[in-house]
Design an enzyme around this catalytic site. Structure first.
Site, short mmCIF file in Angstrom:
data_model
loop_
_atom_site.label_atom_id
_atom_site.label_comp_id
_atom_site.label_asym_id
_atom_site.label_seq_id
_atom_site.Cartn_x
_atom_site.Cartn_y
_atom_site.Cartn_z
N VAL A 297 0.85 -1.19 0.00
CA VAL A 297 0.00 0.00 0.00
C VAL A 297 0.88 1.24 0.00
O VAL A 297 1.92 1.29 0.66
CB VAL A 297 -0.97 0.03 1.20
N LYS A 298 0.44 2.22 -0.77
CA LYS A 298 1.13 3.51 -0.84
C LYS A 298 0.29 4.54 -0.10
O LYS A 298 -0.92 4.63 -0.30
CB LYS A 298 1.34 3.94 -2.29
#
EC number: 4.1.2.13
Length: 349
Positions: free
Chosen positions: A236-237
């Site tokens: 996840v960013k």
């Protein structure tokens, strides 16, 4: 080699010596050379997904460290090409984007279908490609925020990419349809052996309250990360958190006072660690974004990398700070970030 202590300046002691007392590091799964085996090797990811993930973890200056340094360039759509590249027109030519990623030793390059498809035969075997599937185009008037698909997962497979990326604007009016679209795309990607990365961004004008922008609150961004992990993202960013208490300030959703008293503090490393906690205690890797370019890019990039690493994160996905400057300086900045992840003296807090 740039001196990290000089770059951090007055933040030096606060960031490099701090020890987390709320969520201790022993509660987390931390980046390591065998992360793919240790975490995803136990999952339902097929062998080709494992190979794709390992390809990124084995490439560039951070190879086999458990950390990732990714160059993302989709800002020509998200922020307009003129606004993104006028300061450094060489990047209107997409080949220079890929060259920057290669010459700086990045783990992967993430960009649009137009960019990567044009160059895939020349470069797909030289650096891992991550195809960004959806975008918020900025030419509609009045401006709106809606992630729409510009290409298909099959295009990533055909060009030899190892991963796909997508964005969901959690909290927006269109978030439900974006969640469904991304879920379907990620399922297809996994079936084709591609790794998946989700930009877990918040977008709602109500998230600015009493003069504070809670789009980067640790409790709200942490929940966005948790939703991204639930969608099955491998990574996840997220934006680096700058504050806490979004749920309480906006008075919506559900939270627990222990989130603020026992699971975090106002220290930037604790705020980022709460994001890691929500990313399945680090089993879904958290990479933070670099943010816009400005006057103090080297200091800000170093600060973000130190916070992410010491919190238990997996790396940075840094674009504008690198490509909105001369090529040699962009390489130097990316190498500075990578050196922080390689430095054994910068430890997990």
């Amino acid at each position: 080699m740039l001196n990290i202590h000089d770059i951090l300046g007055n933040d030096d002691e606060n960031l490099l010596s701090y020890q987390c007392k709320h969520i201790t590091k022993d509660k987390l799964t931390l980046p390591s050379h065998d992360f793919v085996d240790k975490v995803f090797g136990l999952s339902d990811r097929n062998n080709r997904v494992l190979r794709s993930l390992q390809t990124m973890f084995s490439h560039g200056r951070l190879a086999n460290s458990g950390y990732l340094s990714i160059l993302p360039v989709d800002q020509g759509i998200e922020h307009s090409a003129g606004a993104s590249f006028a300061i450094n027109p060489i990047y209107f030519d997409p080949e220079n984007i890929v060259k920057l990623a290669i010459e700086s030793g990045c783990s992967a390059v993430a960009s649009t279908y137009g960019t990567l498809s044009l160059l895939s035969r020349k470069y797909a075997h030289k650096i891992p490609f991550m195809l960004k599937l959806n975008h918020n185009e900025l030419l509609s008037y009045p401006t709106k925020y809606h992630q729409i698909f510009f290409t298909q997962v099959e295009a990533a497979y055909s060009m030899g990419a190892v991963a796909v990326g997508a964005t969901v604007y959690f909290g927006s009016e269109t978030s439900n349809e974006e969640i469904v679209a991304v879920s379907n795309a990620f399922a297809k990607a996994r079936s084709l052996g591609l790794a998946t990365v989700l930009w877990c961004y918040l977008r709602n004008p109500a998230f600015v309250a009493n003069g504070v922008d809670y789009h980067t609150a640790a409790d709200l961004t942490g929940q966005a990360d948790h939703l991204g992990a639930t969608l099955g993202a491998d990574i996840v960013k997220q934006k680096l958190p700058t504050c806490q208490g979004g749920f309480k300030a906006i008075n919506f959703g559900k939270t627990d006072e222990r989130v603020y008293s026992e699971l975090s503090s106002n220290h930037p490393i604790d705020l980022c660690r709460y994001q890691v906690l929500n990313s399945y205690c680090g089993k879904v890797g958290l990479i933070n974004s670099g943010g816009p370019s400005g006057k103090n890019d080297f200091t800000e990039a170093a600060r973000t990398a130190v916070i992410n690493k010491r919190a238990g994160g997996m790396g940075l996905i840094l674009g504008r700070k690198a490509f909105q400057r001369p090529l040699s300086e962009g390489i130097q900045l990316l190498n500075l970030v990578q050196d922080i992840y390689l430095d054994p003296n910068i430890t997990i807090a």
